[in-house]
Scaffold this motif. Structure first.
Motif, PDB file in Angstrom:
ATOM      1  N   TYR A 276      70.780  16.218 -21.767  1.00 52.07           N
ATOM      2  CA  TYR A 276      70.343  15.271 -22.785  1.00 52.07           C
ATOM      3  C   TYR A 276      69.163  15.809 -23.585  1.00 52.07           C
ATOM      4  O   TYR A 276      68.886  15.363 -24.692  1.00 52.07           O
ATOM      5  CB  TYR A 276      69.947  13.947 -22.137  1.00 52.07           C
ATOM      6  CG  TYR A 276      71.110  13.171 -21.550  1.00 52.07           C
ATOM      7  CD1 TYR A 276      72.361  13.215 -22.150  1.00 52.07           C
ATOM      8  CD2 TYR A 276      70.953  12.394 -20.414  1.00 52.07           C
ATOM      9  CE1 TYR A 276      73.425  12.511 -21.624  1.00 52.07           C
ATOM     10  CE2 TYR A 276      72.006  11.674 -19.880  1.00 52.07           C
ATOM     11  CZ  TYR A 276      73.244  11.736 -20.487  1.00 52.07           C
ATOM     12  OH  TYR A 276      74.290  11.042 -19.970  1.00 52.07           O
ATOM     13  N   GLY A 277      68.411  16.749 -23.006  1.00 50.79           N
ATOM     14  CA  GLY A 277      67.304  17.358 -23.717  1.00 50.79           C
ATOM     15  C   GLY A 277      66.164  16.414 -24.024  1.00 50.79           C
ATOM     16  O   GLY A 277      65.471  16.583 -25.031  1.00 50.79           O
ATOM     17  N   ALA A 281      64.563  20.110 -18.130  1.00 48.97           N
ATOM     18  CA  ALA A 281      65.796  20.712 -17.621  1.00 48.97           C
ATOM     19  C   ALA A 281      66.381  19.948 -16.437  1.00 48.97           C
ATOM     20  O   ALA A 281      67.579  20.041 -16.174  1.00 48.97           O
ATOM     21  CB  ALA A 281      65.532  22.157 -17.225  1.00 48.97           C
ATOM     22  N   TYR A 282      65.557  19.195 -15.729  1.00 49.66           N
ATOM     23  CA  TYR A 282      66.047  18.488 -14.542  1.00 49.66           C
ATOM     24  C   TYR A 282      66.883  17.261 -14.898  1.00 49.66           C
ATOM     25  O   TYR A 282      67.585  16.716 -14.036  1.00 49.66           O
ATOM     26  CB  TYR A 282      64.869  18.051 -13.661  1.00 49.66           C
ATOM     27  CG  TYR A 282      64.043  16.938 -14.254  1.00 49.66           C
ATOM     28  CD1 TYR A 282      64.320  15.605 -13.978  1.00 49.66           C
ATOM     29  CD2 TYR A 282      62.986  17.222 -15.110  1.00 49.66           C
ATOM     30  CE1 TYR A 282      63.566  14.591 -14.538  1.00 49.66           C
ATOM     31  CE2 TYR A 282      62.225  16.214 -15.663  1.00 49.66           C
ATOM     32  CZ  TYR A 282      62.514  14.889 -15.381  1.00 49.66           C
ATOM     33  OH  TYR A 282      61.768  13.883 -15.937  1.00 49.66           O
ATOM     34  N   TYR A 283      66.817  16.814 -16.148  1.00 50.62           N
ATOM     35  CA  TYR A 283      67.456  15.551 -16.523  1.00 50.62           C
ATOM     36  C   TYR A 283      68.617  15.798 -17.468  1.00 50.62           C
ATOM     37  O   TYR A 283      68.479  16.483 -18.488  1.00 50.62           O
ATOM     38  CB  TYR A 283      66.442  14.631 -17.192  1.00 50.62           C
ATOM     39  CG  TYR A 283      66.979  13.241 -17.504  1.00 50.62           C
ATOM     40  CD1 TYR A 283      67.090  12.286 -16.509  1.00 50.62           C
ATOM     41  CD2 TYR A 283      67.384  12.904 -18.792  1.00 50.62           C
ATOM     42  CE1 TYR A 283      67.588  11.021 -16.796  1.00 50.62           C
ATOM     43  CE2 TYR A 283      67.877  11.644 -19.084  1.00 50.62           C
ATOM     44  CZ  TYR A 283      67.974  10.702 -18.085  1.00 50.62           C
ATOM     45  OH  TYR A 283      68.473   9.450 -18.358  1.00 50.62           O
ATOM     46  N   SER A 287      72.133  13.288 -14.008  1.00 52.57           N
ATOM     47  CA  SER A 287      71.190  12.236 -13.611  1.00 52.57           C
ATOM     48  C   SER A 287      71.778  10.860 -13.895  1.00 52.57           C
ATOM     49  O   SER A 287      71.636   9.931 -13.092  1.00 52.57           O
ATOM     50  CB  SER A 287      69.859  12.403 -14.358  1.00 52.57           C
ATOM     51  OG  SER A 287      69.303  13.674 -14.150  1.00 52.57           O
ATOM     52  N   ALA A 288      72.431  10.715 -15.050  1.00 59.96           N
ATOM     53  CA  ALA A 288      73.061   9.438 -15.390  1.00 59.96           C
ATOM     54  C   ALA A 288      74.192   9.112 -14.424  1.00 59.96           C
ATOM     55  O   ALA A 288      74.404   7.944 -14.070  1.00 59.96           O
ATOM     56  CB  ALA A 288      73.584   9.488 -16.825  1.00 59.96           C
ATOM     57  N   VAL A 289      74.919  10.136 -13.994  1.00 60.97           N
ATOM     58  CA  VAL A 289      75.968   9.924 -12.993  1.00 60.97           C
ATOM     59  C   VAL A 289      75.370   9.368 -11.703  1.00 60.97           C
ATOM     60  O   VAL A 289      75.881   8.410 -11.116  1.00 60.97           O
ATOM     61  CB  VAL A 289      76.720  11.257 -12.726  1.00 60.97           C
ATOM     62  CG1 VAL A 289      77.589  11.139 -11.478  1.00 60.97           C
ATOM     63  CG2 VAL A 289      77.576  11.633 -13.931  1.00 60.97           C
ATOM     64  N   GLY A 290      74.279   9.966 -11.261  1.00 63.96           N
ATOM     65  CA  GLY A 290      73.615   9.477 -10.054  1.00 63.96           C
ATOM     66  C   GLY A 290      73.087   8.064 -10.223  1.00 63.96           C
ATOM     67  O   GLY A 290      73.202   7.230  -9.315  1.00 63.96           O
ATOM     68  N   VAL A 402      74.480   7.650 -23.493  1.00 63.07           N
ATOM     69  CA  VAL A 402      75.908   7.552 -23.174  1.00 63.07           C
ATOM     70  C   VAL A 402      76.755   7.530 -24.443  1.00 63.07           C
ATOM     71  O   VAL A 402      77.861   8.080 -24.484  1.00 63.07           O
ATOM     72  CB  VAL A 402      76.171   6.297 -22.319  1.00 63.07           C
ATOM     73  CG1 VAL A 402      77.662   6.145 -22.027  1.00 63.07           C
ATOM     74  CG2 VAL A 402      75.396   6.388 -21.005  1.00 63.07           C
ATOM     75  N   TYR A 403      76.225   6.900 -25.503  1.00 65.72           N
ATOM     76  CA  TYR A 403      76.945   6.800 -26.780  1.00 65.72           C
ATOM     77  C   TYR A 403      76.061   7.385 -27.888  1.00 65.72           C
ATOM     78  O   TYR A 403      75.451   6.657 -28.679  1.00 65.72           O
ATOM     79  CB  TYR A 403      77.287   5.338 -27.088  1.00 65.72           C
ATOM     80  CG  TYR A 403      78.114   4.675 -26.014  1.00 65.72           C
ATOM     81  CD1 TYR A 403      79.488   4.881 -25.936  1.00 65.72           C
ATOM     82  CD2 TYR A 403      77.515   3.837 -25.070  1.00 65.72           C
ATOM     83  CE1 TYR A 403      80.251   4.277 -24.948  1.00 65.72           C
ATOM     84  CE2 TYR A 403      78.273   3.230 -24.081  1.00 65.72           C
ATOM     85  CZ  TYR A 403      79.633   3.449 -24.019  1.00 65.72           C
ATOM     86  OH  TYR A 403      80.380   2.865 -23.050  1.00 65.72           O
TER      87      TYR A 403
END
Length: 510
Positions: A276-277, A281-283, A287-290, A402-403
């Protein structure tokens, strides 16, 4: 997938200066660079497709959960019948979705109402979708059919199952999924071009409306047209318990469905390797899946506990069947907004979903509506609440992740995003109820008029396992008279008095 990396010799020549053979060196470096870029692109496709395939397998495993849940929720004399219908949902749905369903749902480019390409997967795969996507969407379609089978259990002819299952997965459900999930659909939040409904589109991320409401409303009409099972209500209109034969199977089925829901909701991202930037870098999408798995867990858990204590207050008992129903109601509700809400909001979703289910069950009893698995109340009622919940609690940052592409998109009313998204969600509820009613109600009514819907009263009283399927699901004694093995016999123990209170309603919930 991330944009491909590119390199041209003209880009490198200024950096190499006037060195001898600079053009050849630049060309060689770029060729190596392009090779690495192609490998990275291949790896991204492979990782995303593997993720989607694994999610499809999880969603398909829910069919086993449906089968166990349905088997435990009906009486022993109808176990083979309901198990066969679950197999039929997957098998008949597989062919109908391959031939017509996928094309109607995702056969773009097309109009806003129905797809028109990829019948029988012709000219497939395409740049827009691979076989993993077809498999994933098929597993959703048969889930909707499985919901409907629970509403009409213990009294429906086998041929009716075959007809409605093929029609639902091949036409009714695909049209709805085209409206809200296809890039061409008239109401989808991910619509690729043109204006969005109320500048927002409908956010039904994993299908509280598209899957659960479609299956629940279809089951509602089937059960209404068939009427209650024999003995469900006495001559005075009082409710009589027709309890399922195995709470153990109900619990097993509920846990299997819980497990499968981690493919149902998180898997609806379709891809996982996307940054997503925004936070470093960790996100990223991983992350959204989790987070989606967490919101799913919290909603189901809260609904289960709310049902446990709520029914304890109302009827004075701790009932595992009610808890399983509440758990599934929470899952059905959070499915719409699981990717765009905070974990704390998921707790609110599950709490309200439990009371929605309890309320609809009371209403069903008053109206003498008989749904052996509470499918219409659970999936239709809790699914509708989940659609509304998304319009109230969707968070701006998550909606834009997401959108993407429309930074001014409306979001949840209670999160400061105005009422446009909520209005779109209400439109979704209305059109799903209208569409499913206009298609499935006439089908069930036609089957009823042709005497193809309900079994005879004699078959229903005797149980369809014996009259329609050649024998009982359980062997109570050794049928080989010459066997030297010890003979066993199982006798069913009936309670002396069968209370008619709500606590003793038949085990339900798909």
């Amino acid at each position: 997938m991330a944009d491909p990396l590119t390199c041209t010799a003209s880009d490198l020549l200024p950096l190499l200066g006037g060195a001898a053979n600079a053009t050849a060196a630049a060309t060689f470096v770029c060729s190596r660079f392009d090779a690495v870029s192609a490998k990275l692109s291949d790896a991204t496709y492979a990782i995303d497709n593997t993720y989607l395939l694994f999610s499809a397998y999880l969603v398909f495993s829910m069919q086993l959960g449906f089968a166990m849940l349905c088997a435990g929720s009906v009486r022993a004399k109808n176990t083979m019948n309901i198990m066969l219908t679950n197999v039929l949902d997957a098998a008949a749905g597989g062919l109908s979705y391959y031939l017509f369903g996928y094309a109607f749902a995702f056969g773009g480019p097309s109009n806003g109402f129905i797809g028109k390409h990829f019948f029988g997967l012709k000219e497939f795969p395409s740049p827009s979708a691979d076989y993993s996507f077809f498999l994933y969407q098929w597993s959703f379609a048969i889930a909707a059919a499985g919901i409907t089978s629970g509403s009409i259990a213990e009294r429906t002819q086998f041929v009716a199952y075959l007809i409605y299952s093929s029609f639902l997965t091949g036409f009714v459900y695909p049209i709805v999924s085209h409206w809200f999930w296809s890039g061409d659909g008239w109401a989808g939040a991910a619509k690729s071009g043109g204006n969005l409904l109320f500048d927002s589109g409908v956010i039904d991320f994993a299908g509280s409306g598209v899957v659960h409401m479609v299956g629940g409303i279809a089951g509602l009409w089937g059960a209404l047209i068939e009427g209650p099972r024999i003995g469900r209500f006495d001559r005075t209109g009082r409710s009589v318990a027709l309890r399922g034969h195995s709470a153990s199977l109900v619990v097993l089925g509920s846990f299997l469905l819980w497990f499968g829901w981690y493919g149902f909701n998180p898997g609806s991202f379709l891809t996982i390797l996307r940054s997503y930037g925004t936070r470093g870098a960790y996100y990223g999408q991983w992350s959204a899946v989790g987070r989606t798995a967490v919101t799913t867990t919290l909603a189901g858990s809260t609904a289960a506990l709310t049902t446990l204590f709520g029914k304890r207050i109302l009827v004075g008992h701790w009932n595992v069947i009610d808890v399983c129903n509440g758990l599934l109601g929470g899952f059905a509700a959070i499915t719409s907004g699981c990717a765009v809400v905070e974990p704390w909001a998921a707790i609110i979703c599950g709490f309200v979903a439990a009371w929605v289910l309890i309320g609809f069950n009371k209403l069903a009893e008053k109206l003498k509506y008989d749904d052996p698995l509470e499918a219409a109340q659970l999936h239709g009622g809790c699914g509708a609440w989940g659609v509304l919940f998304t319009g109230l609690f969707a968070k701006k940052a998550y909606v834009n992740e997401v959108y993407p592409g429309r930074p001014d998109r409306p979001y949840g009313l209670f999160m400061g995003g105005g009422g446009k998204l909520l209005a779109a969600q209400i439109i979704q509820i209305l059109v799903i109820v209208g569409w499913v009613t206009a298609t499935m109600a006439p089908l069930f009514l036609a089957l009823h008029k042709l005497k193809l819907l309900r079994v005879s009263s004699e078959d229903e009283m005797a149980g369809m396992d014996m009259t329609r399927h050649g024998g009982m699901a359980y062997i109570y004694h050794d049928e080989d008279e010459n066997s030297n093995l010890p003979q066993f016999k199982m006798n069913r123990i009936e309670p002396r008095d069968t209370p008619t209170g709500e606590h003793y309603s038949q085990p339900n919930g798909v």
